[in-house]
Motif scaffolding. Structure first.
Motif, PDB file in Angstrom:
ATOM      1  N   ASN A 122      28.897 -30.011   9.136  1.00 56.57           N
ATOM      2  CA  ASN A 122      29.821 -29.609   8.065  1.00 56.57           C
ATOM      3  C   ASN A 122      29.088 -28.872   6.954  1.00 56.57           C
ATOM      4  O   ASN A 122      29.592 -27.884   6.417  1.00 56.57           O
ATOM      5  CB  ASN A 122      30.541 -30.831   7.490  1.00 56.57           C
ATOM      6  N   THR A 123      27.903 -29.336   6.628  1.00 53.96           N
ATOM      7  CA  THR A 123      27.117 -28.690   5.578  1.00 53.96           C
ATOM      8  C   THR A 123      26.725 -27.278   5.985  1.00 53.96           C
ATOM      9  O   THR A 123      26.818 -26.338   5.187  1.00 53.96           O
ATOM     10  CB  THR A 123      25.858 -29.521   5.261  1.00 53.96           C
ATOM     11  N   ARG A 124      26.307 -27.114   7.240  1.00 59.41           N
ATOM     12  CA  ARG A 124      25.958 -25.767   7.721  1.00 59.41           C
ATOM     13  C   ARG A 124      27.169 -24.847   7.661  1.00 59.41           C
ATOM     14  O   ARG A 124      27.076 -23.691   7.237  1.00 59.41           O
ATOM     15  CB  ARG A 124      25.404 -25.831   9.149  1.00 59.41           C
ATOM     16  N   PHE A 125      28.326 -25.352   8.067  1.00 59.81           N
ATOM     17  CA  PHE A 125      29.554 -24.563   8.018  1.00 59.81           C
ATOM     18  C   PHE A 125      29.872 -24.163   6.578  1.00 59.81           C
ATOM     19  O   PHE A 125      30.187 -22.999   6.302  1.00 59.81           O
ATOM     20  CB  PHE A 125      30.725 -25.343   8.620  1.00 59.81           C
ATOM     21  N   GLN A 126      29.784 -25.117   5.662  1.00 62.71           N
ATOM     22  CA  GLN A 126      30.079 -24.832   4.259  1.00 62.71           C
ATOM     23  C   GLN A 126      29.085 -23.831   3.675  1.00 62.71           C
ATOM     24  O   GLN A 126      29.465 -22.951   2.888  1.00 62.71           O
ATOM     25  CB  GLN A 126      30.084 -26.124   3.433  1.00 62.71           C
ATOM     26  N   ASP A 127      27.823 -23.931   4.044  1.00 57.01           N
ATOM     27  CA  ASP A 127      26.821 -22.967   3.573  1.00 57.01           C
ATOM     28  C   ASP A 127      27.159 -21.557   4.049  1.00 57.01           C
ATOM     29  O   ASP A 127      27.061 -20.591   3.280  1.00 57.01           O
ATOM     30  CB  ASP A 127      25.423 -23.357   4.062  1.00 57.01           C
ATOM     31  N   ARG A 128      27.566 -21.442   5.311  1.00 61.64           N
ATOM     32  CA  ARG A 128      27.948 -20.118   5.826  1.00 61.64           C
ATOM     33  C   ARG A 128      29.180 -19.594   5.098  1.00 61.64           C
ATOM     34  O   ARG A 128      29.255 -18.422   4.752  1.00 61.64           O
ATOM     35  CB  ARG A 128      28.213 -20.185   7.328  1.00 61.64           C
ATOM     36  N   ARG A 129      30.131 -20.475   4.865  1.00 54.00           N
ATOM     37  CA  ARG A 129      31.367 -20.061   4.181  1.00 54.00           C
ATOM     38  C   ARG A 129      31.066 -19.618   2.748  1.00 54.00           C
ATOM     39  O   ARG A 129      31.606 -18.612   2.279  1.00 54.00           O
ATOM     40  CB  ARG A 129      32.373 -21.220   4.181  1.00 54.00           C
ATOM     41  N   ILE A 130      30.208 -20.317   2.054  1.00 56.49           N
ATOM     42  CA  ILE A 130      29.817 -19.931   0.689  1.00 56.49           C
ATOM     43  C   ILE A 130      29.133 -18.566   0.710  1.00 56.49           C
ATOM     44  O   ILE A 130      29.424 -17.709  -0.147  1.00 56.49           O
ATOM     45  CB  ILE A 130      28.905 -21.007   0.060  1.00 56.49           C
TER      46      ILE A 130
END
Length: 72
Positions: A50-58
């Protein structure tokens, strides 16, 4: 627990039963802790994903903001 038992003493039926019960209880505790560990490892893996996904989204949103600010 944590004590060395004298192996040359005579074991009574009561002592054998107590030790057998204690052993079964400890084995069950080990199984439960192993299951808890697996569950926590799965949760950690999901949180990292989830953190990796959120980092990409940011990063995507930052790029969009940057691109929107550069348009005349």
């Amino acid at each position: 627990m944590g004590q060395i038992r004298d192996l040359e003493t005579q074991w009574t039926d009561e002592s054998i039963e107590r030790i057998t019960t204690e052993n079964a209880s400890l084995k069950q505790r080990v199984r439960q802790l192993a299951q808890d560990k697996r569950t926590l490892e799965e949760r950690l893996q999901a949180a990292r994903s989830n953190t990796r996904f959120q980092d990409r989204r940011i990063s995507q949103l930052e790029a969009q903001l940057r691109d929107a600010g550069q348009k005349p």
